[in-house]
Design a protein around this motif. Structure first.
Motif, PDB file in Angstrom:
ATOM      1  N   LEU A 164     122.861  72.566 -44.220  1.00 52.67           N
ATOM      2  CA  LEU A 164     123.320  71.255 -43.699  1.00 52.67           C
ATOM      3  C   LEU A 164     122.487  70.861 -42.599  1.00 52.67           C
ATOM      4  CD1 LEU A 164     126.908  71.500 -44.492  1.00 52.67           C
ATOM      5  CD2 LEU A 164     125.290  70.126 -45.676  1.00 52.67           C
ATOM      6  N   LYS A 165     122.038  71.901 -41.689  1.00 51.25           N
ATOM      7  CA  LYS A 165     121.332  71.606 -40.301  1.00 51.25           C
ATOM      8  C   LYS A 165     119.849  70.998 -40.654  1.00 51.25           C
ATOM      9  CE  LYS A 165     121.261  71.799 -35.679  1.00 51.25           C
ATOM     10  NZ  LYS A 165     121.241  73.012 -35.012  1.00 51.25           N
ATOM     11  N   CYS A 166     119.047  72.014 -41.188  1.00 54.37           N
ATOM     12  CA  CYS A 166     117.693  71.530 -41.388  1.00 54.37           C
ATOM     13  C   CYS A 166     117.120  71.230 -42.785  1.00 54.37           C
ATOM     14  CB  CYS A 166     116.965  72.734 -40.705  1.00 54.37           C
ATOM     15  SG  CYS A 166     116.687  74.012 -41.896  1.00 54.37           S
ATOM     16  N   GLY A 167     118.014  71.127 -43.715  1.00 54.06           N
ATOM     17  CA  GLY A 167     117.776  70.839 -45.284  1.00 54.06           C
ATOM     18  C   GLY A 167     116.945  71.966 -45.908  1.00 54.06           C
ATOM     19  N   TYR A 168     116.933  73.351 -45.209  1.00 59.03           N
ATOM     20  CA  TYR A 168     116.429  74.273 -45.891  1.00 59.03           C
ATOM     21  C   TYR A 168     116.717  74.378 -47.306  1.00 59.03           C
ATOM     22  CZ  TYR A 168     114.401  79.111 -46.938  1.00 59.03           C
ATOM     23  OH  TYR A 168     113.817  79.813 -47.720  1.00 59.03           O
ATOM     24  N   VAL A 169     116.281  74.631 -48.211  1.00 61.73           N
ATOM     25  CA  VAL A 169     116.574  74.742 -49.783  1.00 61.73           C
ATOM     26  C   VAL A 169     116.380  76.393 -50.202  1.00 61.73           C
ATOM     27  CG1 VAL A 169     116.667  74.128 -52.341  1.00 61.73           C
ATOM     28  CG2 VAL A 169     116.433  72.523 -50.274  1.00 61.73           C
ATOM     29  N   PHE A 170     117.549  76.975 -50.556  1.00 57.86           N
ATOM     30  CA  PHE A 170     117.056  78.461 -50.827  1.00 57.86           C
ATOM     31  C   PHE A 170     116.636  78.446 -52.566  1.00 57.86           C
ATOM     32  CE2 PHE A 170     119.337  80.708 -47.175  1.00 57.86           C
ATOM     33  CZ  PHE A 170     119.596  79.545 -46.652  1.00 57.86           C
ATOM     34  N   LYS A 171     115.513  78.062 -52.694  1.00 63.41           N
ATOM     35  CA  LYS A 171     115.215  77.703 -54.163  1.00 63.41           C
ATOM     36  C   LYS A 171     114.830  78.878 -54.725  1.00 63.41           C
ATOM     37  CE  LYS A 171     110.749  75.446 -53.504  1.00 63.41           C
ATOM     38  NZ  LYS A 171     110.664  75.077 -52.105  1.00 63.41           N
TER      39      LYS A 171
END
Ligand SMILES: [Zn+2]
Length: 93
Positions: A59-66
């Protein structure tokens, strides 16, 4: 009475839900939901259906754990080290 797994399958065939929502809906612990999901993923594959996972997101930086294949939520973001993450959610397609 449908089994817990049947209930989870019916819910996920209808809409996208995360483990916490499933836990509340079927009345088992979140940890148990993950165990059921692992079994469900395997039995669905045998029937030609698929349990799709919407990846967890920071939620902070938008990193996606894809690249993450496990069902459980990650502890913290590898990029900004925050732990405000969106839970992975599931849907049957
Ligand atoms: Zn982050």
């Amino acid at each position: 009475m449908p089994t817990i797994r049947q209930q989870i399958i019916e819910l996920l065939a209808d809409r996208q839900m995360d483990a916490r929502e499933l836990s509340g809906a079927v009345g088992v612990k979140e940890k148990e939901v993950y165990e059921h999901l692992a079994h469900i993923a395997r039995s669905l594959a045998a029937r030609g259906n698929k349990l799709t996972i919407r990846a967890s997101e920071c939620l902070k930086c938008g990193y996606v754990f894809k690249d993450r294949r496990r069902f459980t939520r990650p502890g913290r973001c590898p990029r900004c080290r925050e732990s405000h993450l969106i839970n992975p959610s599931f849907k049957i397609t």
